[in-house]
Write an enzyme that holds these catalytic residues in place. Sequence first.
Site, PDB file in Angstrom:
ATOM      1  N   GLU A  98      -2.444  -4.249  -3.972  1.00  0.00           N
ATOM      2  CA  GLU A  98      -3.150  -4.137  -2.315  1.00  0.00           C
ATOM      3  C   GLU A  98      -2.450  -5.171  -1.785  1.00  0.00           C
ATOM      4  O   GLU A  98      -3.176  -6.416  -2.457  1.00  0.00           O
ATOM      5  CB  GLU A  98      -4.153  -3.399  -2.062  1.00  0.00           C
ATOM      6  CG  GLU A  98      -3.854  -2.364  -0.804  1.00  0.00           C
ATOM      7  CD  GLU A  98      -3.413  -1.766   0.150  1.00  0.00           C
ATOM      8  OE1 GLU A  98      -2.117  -2.466   0.042  1.00  0.00           O
ATOM      9  OE2 GLU A  98      -3.827  -0.446   0.069  1.00  0.00           O
ATOM     10  N   ASP A  99      -2.415  -4.514  -0.487  1.00  0.00           N
ATOM     11  CA  ASP A  99      -2.572  -5.946   0.760  1.00  0.00           C
ATOM     12  C   ASP A  99      -3.749  -6.053   0.898  1.00  0.00           C
ATOM     13  O   ASP A  99      -4.603  -7.513   1.846  1.00  0.00           O
ATOM     14  CB  ASP A  99      -1.550  -5.862   1.899  1.00  0.00           C
ATOM     15  CG  ASP A  99      -1.265  -4.465   2.443  1.00  0.00           C
ATOM     16  OD1 ASP A  99      -2.497  -3.729   1.479  1.00  0.00           O
ATOM     17  OD2 ASP A  99      -1.312  -4.353   3.622  1.00  0.00           O
ATOM     18  N   PHE A 151      -8.148  -7.403  12.909  1.00  0.00           N
ATOM     19  CA  PHE A 151      -6.968  -7.007  12.773  1.00  0.00           C
ATOM     20  C   PHE A 151      -6.435  -8.304  12.596  1.00  0.00           C
ATOM     21  O   PHE A 151      -5.063  -9.346  13.238  1.00  0.00           O
ATOM     22  CB  PHE A 151      -6.223  -5.923  13.800  1.00  0.00           C
ATOM     23  CG  PHE A 151      -5.216  -5.587  12.741  1.00  0.00           C
ATOM     24  CD1 PHE A 151      -5.309  -4.077  12.353  1.00  0.00           C
ATOM     25  CD2 PHE A 151      -3.864  -5.432  13.279  1.00  0.00           C
ATOM     26  CE1 PHE A 151      -4.693  -3.231  11.692  1.00  0.00           C
ATOM     27  CE2 PHE A 151      -2.983  -5.445  12.951  1.00  0.00           C
ATOM     28  CZ  PHE A 151      -3.310  -3.612  12.091  1.00  0.00           C
ATOM     29  N   ARG A 164       5.547  -9.404   8.902  1.00  0.00           N
ATOM     30  CA  ARG A 164       5.111  -9.080   7.698  1.00  0.00           C
ATOM     31  C   ARG A 164       5.607 -10.490   7.285  1.00  0.00           C
ATOM     32  O   ARG A 164       5.129 -10.844   5.954  1.00  0.00           O
ATOM     33  CB  ARG A 164       5.982  -8.130   6.874  1.00  0.00           C
ATOM     34  CG  ARG A 164       4.864  -6.140   7.697  1.00  0.00           C
ATOM     35  CD  ARG A 164       5.496  -5.774   6.066  1.00  0.00           C
ATOM     36  NE  ARG A 164       5.407  -3.764   6.884  1.00  0.00           N
ATOM     37  CZ  ARG A 164       5.045  -3.320   6.674  1.00  0.00           C
ATOM     38  NH1 ARG A 164       3.813  -4.352   6.008  1.00  0.00           N
ATOM     39  NH2 ARG A 164       4.637  -2.070   7.143  1.00  0.00           N
TER      40      ARG A 164
HETATM   41  P1  IMP Z   1      -7.783   1.833   4.204  1.00  0.00           P
HETATM   42  O1  IMP Z   1      -6.616   3.251   3.912  1.00  0.00           O
HETATM   43  O2  IMP Z   1      -8.118   1.980   5.290  1.00  0.00           O
HETATM   44  O3  IMP Z   1      -8.342   0.454   3.241  1.00  0.00           O
HETATM   45  O4  IMP Z   1      -6.388   1.234   4.531  1.00  0.00           O
HETATM   46  C1  IMP Z   1      -5.633   0.521   4.135  1.00  0.00           C
HETATM   47  C2  IMP Z   1      -5.199  -0.008   4.560  1.00  0.00           C
HETATM   48  O5  IMP Z   1      -4.913  -0.052   6.479  1.00  0.00           O
HETATM   49  C3  IMP Z   1      -3.446  -1.420   4.220  1.00  0.00           C
HETATM   50  O6  IMP Z   1      -2.910  -1.150   3.219  1.00  0.00           O
HETATM   51  C4  IMP Z   1      -3.210  -1.377   5.521  1.00  0.00           C
HETATM   52  O7  IMP Z   1      -1.599  -1.550   5.286  1.00  0.00           O
HETATM   53  C5  IMP Z   1      -3.638  -0.649   6.660  1.00  0.00           C
HETATM   54  N1  IMP Z   1      -4.746  -1.472   7.638  1.00  0.00           N
HETATM   55  C6  IMP Z   1      -6.227  -2.036   7.640  1.00  0.00           C
HETATM   56  N2  IMP Z   1      -6.529  -3.439   8.176  1.00  0.00           N
HETATM   57  C7  IMP Z   1      -5.398  -3.714   8.252  1.00  0.00           C
HETATM   58  C8  IMP Z   1      -5.207  -4.928   9.119  1.00  0.00           C
HETATM   59  O8  IMP Z   1      -6.354  -5.678   9.389  1.00  0.00           O
HETATM   60  N3  IMP Z   1      -3.857  -5.678   9.715  1.00  0.00           N
HETATM   61  C9  IMP Z   1      -2.825  -4.611   8.682  1.00  0.00           C
HETATM   62  N4  IMP Z   1      -2.530  -3.434   8.208  1.00  0.00           N
HETATM   63  C10 IMP Z   1      -4.290  -2.913   7.925  1.00  0.00           C
HETATM   64 MG    MG Z   2      -0.884  -1.151   3.533  1.00  0.00          MG
END
Ligand code: IMP
Ligand code: MG
Length: 178
Positions: A98-99, A151, A164
């Site tokens: 995951e990123d 962010f 990206r």
């Molecule tokens: P989660 O389900 O809230 O853990 O969100 C995960 C997803 O939210 C990641 O795979 C990202 O695509 C997106 N995301 C969360 N924080 C950021 C950020 O700071 N920058 C870009 N994408 C983010």
């Molecule tokens: Mg993502």
Amino acid sequence: MHKDLKEILITEEEIKEAAKRLAAQIDRDYEGSEILFVGLLKGSVQIMADLLKNVQTKCKVDFMCVSSYGSGTTSTGRVNIIKDLSEPIDGMNVVIVEDIIDSGNTLSFIEKYFAAKNAKSVRICTLLNKPSRREVEINVDYVGFDVPDEFVVGYGLDYREYYRNLPYIGVLKPEIYS
Ligand code: IMP
Ligand code: MG
């Protein structure tokens, strides 16, 4: 540095070093067995490429695309499968790539989904981790970097699908999304 960024948080060199460290950890943990890497599209593409170049363990690669985000910067908590796995995963040692893990909603959903599909084991590898934002508890096995509650974009991570391609992680200027 890209003009829409406030600062560079993590350089390309630091990321490449982290990828080597994570790959070495993974090789140690899975020695003698086989891994199925499952990258979550689209954010994982850059870190997945780095991991694959460094991992020595016998492995396969698959991708899934899910969405928990609208076009903004906060999680909706809802997860939709946009592209599913292309092969069964029963009996496989899955490493999710995951990123970034933010609220944890996406990974919490995926972990349950893979368990229901009878994966032998499921572990999580993430380039970035934002622990301060967690809404559900997640056990993250391999973390590149913990980041503050800002962010961030680049190295696969987007804002409205852009940035990206940047070869580093940067903090987006607030005026870009407010
Ligand atoms: P989660 O389900 O809230 O853990 O969100 C995960 C997803 O939210 C990641 O795979 C990202 O695509 C997106 N995301 C969360 N924080 C950021 C950020 O700071 N920058 C870009 N994408 C983010
Ligand atoms: Mg993502």
